[in-house]
Design an enzyme around this catalytic site. Structure first.
Site, short mmCIF file in Angstrom:
data_model
loop_
_atom_site.label_atom_id
_atom_site.label_comp_id
_atom_site.label_asym_id
_atom_site.label_seq_id
_atom_site.Cartn_x
_atom_site.Cartn_y
_atom_site.Cartn_z
N GLY A 118 0.80 -1.24 0.00
CA GLY A 118 0.00 0.00 0.00
C GLY A 118 0.82 1.27 0.00
O GLY A 118 0.40 2.29 0.56
N ALA A 121 -1.05 4.24 -1.76
CA ALA A 121 -2.15 4.78 -0.95
C ALA A 121 -1.59 5.63 0.19
O ALA A 121 -2.09 6.72 0.47
CB ALA A 121 -3.00 3.65 -0.38
N ASP A 164 -7.30 0.25 0.01
CA ASP A 164 -5.97 0.70 0.45
C ASP A 164 -6.03 2.10 1.06
O ASP A 164 -5.41 2.36 2.10
CB ASP A 164 -5.00 0.74 -0.75
CG ASP A 164 -4.68 -0.64 -1.29
OD1 ASP A 164 -5.49 -1.57 -1.10
OD2 ASP A 164 -3.62 -0.80 -1.92
C1 MEV Z 1 -3.93 -3.48 -4.52
O1 MEV Z 1 -3.20 -3.17 -3.31
C2 MEV Z 1 -5.23 -4.13 -4.17
C3 MEV Z 1 -6.12 -4.44 -5.37
O2 MEV Z 1 -7.30 -5.09 -4.84
C4 MEV Z 1 -6.53 -3.20 -6.13
C5 MEV Z 1 -7.45 -2.30 -5.32
O3 MEV Z 1 -8.16 -2.76 -4.44
O4 MEV Z 1 -7.48 -1.10 -5.66
C6 MEV Z 1 -5.47 -5.42 -6.33
#
Ligand code: MEV
Length: 338
Positions: A118, A121, A164
């Site tokens: 993450g 994010a 995230d």
């Molecule tokens: C990415 O960390 C997680 C995913 O599920 C994408 C998202 O939720 O935005 C792959």
């Protein structure tokens, strides 16, 4: 000048499926991205990244981020890093109604980029919060999480969930299903992370799952099955006392679900040889469960183990570059200096 930090996260369950409205449970961890924003007199943005697994870079731009710093890192990673920072700046300008605001921005991150922890994010959440604060327009947490989601959504071409960004903003364990985002009370789980030193391209990986899901019924069923795993896991967590150590039975049951979740993600094509190697090393060392975390393709796995065995074993696993115990970050976004 304002400095704000926000945590990274691991997915206990539910990545990828959450993009299609299934529930997911990410948990914030004590690995943070820290962003400092200072107002400039012009409308330029100068970004200095001390560590984004990019050996660091400095870039200044006005208008667009087309100018790329000349550093020896994969272009997609650099594009992603700049894209997220620029999207955060745009969100802050819009929120504060200050379209011409310029910033000097410094990013320092303990979270490797694109590794499933993450990082983007955390940078976006801390970036929007720092920039709106120096503009004198701090946002409440819900609006901050919304704007951080908008930024990720834009950079990932509409292929992002709220998971995230909500988790990084709020901290702790959260549940996200579509637009429905809530904080969860959970006992502290013994997370161990293994990192292969690599990264996946989230946008591409999400697009590949979407294509599979649109083409094959099995893939659509697999996405739904991940949602079922999450619901089962959530019920187990809801029955546990958040203020006590988790019982052996809970860890063992969660571990089983984690293992199934990894199998389903593999079926959707988002695991990799190094992720599978680390997952098996963790299981063989006695972890109750192990799975990839985040978009996959490379990066990190998360395992549940109270003992030191998994971390030790990962340390000696070929292809594993780093392993560490990840503490739950109960605090989300946090002002470090104002
Ligand atoms: C990415 O960390 C997680 C995913 O599920 C994408 C998202 O939720 O935005 C792959």
């Amino acid at each position: 000048m304002t400095t704000v930090s926000a945590p990274g996260k691991v997915y206990l369950f539910g990545e990828h499926a959450v993009v299609y409205g299934e529930p997911a449970v990410p948990c914030a961890i004590e690995k943070r991205a820290t962003v400092t924003a200072e107002l400039r007199e012009d409308d330029h943005v100068r970004v200095e990244a001390a560590d984004l697994s990019l050996n660091g870079f400095v870039v200044e731009y006005a208008g667009t981020t087309d100018h790329r710093p000349d550093v020896d890192v994969p272009q997609p990673l650099l594009d992603a890093a700049m894209g997220y920072i620029d999207a955060a700046v745009q969100q802050a300008r819009e929120a504060a109604d200050a379209p011409d605001a310029g910033f000097d921005i410094t990013v320092e991150s303990e979270i490797p980029l694109g590794a499933g922890l993450g990082s983007s994010a955390a940078v976006v959440v801390a970036g929007i919060d720092a920039a709106t604060r120096v503009l004198g327009e701090p946002l409440d947490l819900r609006e901050l999480a919304d704007r951080a989601y908008n930024a990720e959504y834009e950079v990932q071409d509409g292929q992002a969930s709220r998971a995230d960004t909500f988790c990084s903003t709020m901290g702790g364990a959260v549940r996200v299903a579509g637009d429905d985002c809530t904080k969860l009370s959970t006992p502290t789980l013994p997370f161990v992370v293994g990192f292969d030193g690599g990264a996946g391209d989230t946008g591409k990986l999400v697009a590949s799952v979407r294509e599979l899901r649109d083409t094959y019924e099995f893939a659509a069923d697999t996405v739904e099955a991940i949602g079922d795993i999450v619901s089962t896991g959530e019920s187990l967590l809801a029955e546990a006392d958040p203020n006590s150590e988790p019982s052996d039975e809970l860890i063992s049951e969660l571990g089983d679900l984690i293992n199934i979740n990894h199998g389903l993600l593999s079926a959707l094509g988002v695991s990799s040889r190094s992720l599978d190697t680390m997952v098996w090393a963790a299981r063989e060392a006695g972890a109750e469960g192990a799975k990839l975390t985040g978009a996959g393709g490379g990066g990190c796995i998360v395992a549940l183990d109270r003992t030191a065995e998994t971390q030790t074993s990962l340390r000696y696993t070929p292809g594993c570059e780093d392993s560490f115990r990840a503490e739950l970050a109960t605090e989300g976004v946090r002002v470090e200096d104002e």
